[in-house]
Design a protein around this motif. Structure first.
Motif, short mmCIF file in Angstrom:
data_model
loop_
_atom_site.label_atom_id
_atom_site.label_comp_id
_atom_site.label_asym_id
_atom_site.label_seq_id
_atom_site.Cartn_x
_atom_site.Cartn_y
_atom_site.Cartn_z
N ALA A 139 -92.27 -110.82 57.60
CA ALA A 139 -92.06 -110.84 59.11
C ALA A 139 -90.98 -111.88 59.27
O ALA A 139 -90.45 -111.91 60.35
N VAL A 140 -90.94 -112.96 58.16
CA VAL A 140 -89.69 -113.90 58.21
C VAL A 140 -88.47 -113.15 58.31
O VAL A 140 -87.36 -113.32 59.04
N ALA A 141 -88.21 -112.10 57.50
CA ALA A 141 -87.13 -111.26 57.24
C ALA A 141 -86.74 -110.49 58.63
O ALA A 141 -85.66 -110.54 59.06
N LEU A 142 -87.59 -110.17 59.23
CA LEU A 142 -87.57 -109.50 60.49
C LEU A 142 -86.98 -110.41 61.80
O LEU A 142 -86.19 -109.90 62.57
N THR A 179 -83.47 -110.24 63.64
CA THR A 179 -83.22 -109.62 65.23
C THR A 179 -82.89 -111.19 66.05
O THR A 179 -82.85 -112.30 65.33
N GLY A 180 -82.84 -111.19 67.36
CA GLY A 180 -82.47 -112.01 68.14
C GLY A 180 -81.07 -112.56 68.25
O GLY A 180 -80.26 -111.81 67.90
N HIS A 237 -78.81 -112.63 61.34
CA HIS A 237 -78.34 -112.60 60.24
C HIS A 237 -78.91 -111.33 59.46
O HIS A 237 -79.70 -111.54 58.48
N PRO A 238 -78.37 -110.07 59.50
CA PRO A 238 -79.02 -109.16 58.88
C PRO A 238 -78.74 -109.35 57.29
O PRO A 238 -79.57 -108.97 56.59
#
Length: 130
Positions: A84-87, A91-92, A96-97
């Motif tokens: 969830a933190v990685a998602l 995004t946003g 930072h992919p």
């Protein structure tokens, strides 16, 4: 009680994640001491919560490596929270992919290991009839 390879490997991945979270705690402390924060109170609260997360991840790691069920279930929740933190990092407005990928990579390894550990523990408790 003997533990499976999956349980020991998932415990190792959780331990590495716990150590990584401790590194994040150290980084937050350095930021607080150097004055690189907007609010000292919020920084201290974040440090305490992050340290608690690290302690839980390490506790799940040791429990999982010993074959204790709450370690596996807590580890699965930890992996889902990391994803969830990685998602959120992917995004946003300030996405930072590559950061998201770096955060998600351990969870993408740990989650299948934990699922395999759950299956191995289930076979140990209830062997299949042949």
């Amino acid at each position: 009680m003997r533990t499976s390879v999956a349980e020991r490997l998932s415990g190792a991945v959780l331990a590495l994640e716990g150590v990584g979270i401790l590194v994040l705690v150290a980084w937050q402390i350095v930021a607080l001491v150097s004055g690189d924060t907007d609010s000292a109170v919020s920084s201290v609260a974040l440090i305490v919560l992050t340290a608690l997360g690290a302690a839980l991840a390490l506790a799940f790691a040791f429990a999982c490596a010993r074959g204790v069920s709450w370690g596996r279930s807590g580890g699965i929740v930890t992996q889902l929270l990391i994803l969830a933190v990685a998602l959120g990092a992917a995004t946003g407005q300030v996405a930072h992919p590559l950061t998201a990928l770096a955060v998600a990579a351990p969870a993408l390894v740990g989650l299948p290991l934990l699922i395999a550990a759950v299956r191995a523990a289930a076979r140990r408790v209830r062997p299949t009839e042949q």
